[in-house]
Design a protein around this motif. Structure first.
Motif: not given
Length: 271
Positions: A22-24, A47-52, A66-68
């Motif tokens: 997952v991403a988030d 990375a994609w979820s943050h536009g990187y 994100t991890v937190e």
């Protein structure tokens, strides 16, 4: 935290662990609700979820946040893909590991990429020391890219992957992520010869999960495939909505990894 690290290690001794990356935090909560025994990130999806772009480009502060946010909503172990450690320097890799542990992770993926295995061994040592200082028995899952990045001719890949697996096990790895391996005979050889739990990456043509478990595989990851489909679906829905104001869910399809990674490039990435 201490209990979660033990739980995550134990999951690799209990059959085949399926991880839908997952991403988030919302995705993490959803996956846990579906019954997943642990949650894993996809470095590309995060990375994609943050536009990187994927590829050691995500700022550490965004990864930590994100991890937190995931750890806050989870009651199962969380493992985080830190790519190559976001640095070639072991001391910087140690900082990344300290950061994700502080944010709530009890496992990491770290990859060798196109670098020699000796470079990853130095990172492994730094990661293990950082985790020990935090009192966490971190599950370090080493991804070897011999197959995924076609580092050698096909007939030489298995021998090289086995050689690296021996080095990584001696260097303190807890698992081997043999990304890109799909042939049943090679999978069986890996599971028989490698002392570490073997993790595979989902690919079309991979044997069924029941067959993978019979062969001895201990972990199967979706990787970025779920994110690729979700972004493809968003793209299709958005395009049709902008064309005619309707939400048409027919004919949705995934974007490819290459399409999404190219989409996230900025001018700075190309200079």
């Amino acid at each position: 935290m201490a209990a979660m690290d033990r739980v995550f290690h134990d999951l690799h001794r209990q059959g085949l662990l399926l991880l839908a990356n997952v991403a988030d935090a919302g995705g993490a909560r959803l996956v846990e609700r579906q019954g997943s025994k642990a949650v894993a990130t996809s470095s590309a999806a995060v990375a994609w979820s943050h536009g990187y772009q994927d590829g050691d480009k995500l700022p550490l502060a965004l990864l930590a946040g994100t991890v937190e946010s995931m750890a806050r909503v989870l009651n199962v172990p969380l493992t985080v893909d830190i790519e190559g450690g976001y640095s070639d320097a072991p001391e910087q890799v140690a900082k990344v590991v300290e950061t994700v542990i502080a944010a709530g992770a009890v496992g990491i993926n770290i990859e060798d990429g196109t670098q020699p295995p000796e470079q990853l061994l130095r990172k492994l040592d730094a990661a293990r020391n950082a985790a020990s200082q935090r009192g966490v028995d971190l599950f370090i899952n080493v991804r070897s890219d011999v197959y995924l990045k076609h580092l050698l001719p096909a007939e030489q890949r298995l021998e090289e992957l086995l050689r690296r697996a021996t080095q990584y096990a001696a260097g303190g790895a807890n698992g081997l992520f043999a990304a890109g391996v799909v042939e049943p005979g090679e999978i069986a050889t890996l599971c028989r010869e490698v002392t570490l739990p073997v993790n595979l990456l989902w690919r079309a043509g991979l044997p069924s999960s029941a067959e993978l478990q019979r062969l001895g595989v201990r972990r199967l990851s979706a990787g970025s495939s779920i994110a690729e489909f979700l972004y493809g679906a968003m793209s299709g829905l958005t395009q049709r909505f902008l064309e005619n104001g309707q939400l048409d869910t027919s004919g949705l399809k995934a974007h490819s990894y290459a399409e999404l990674n190219a989409l996230m490039a900025t001018k700075a990435d190309n200079t």
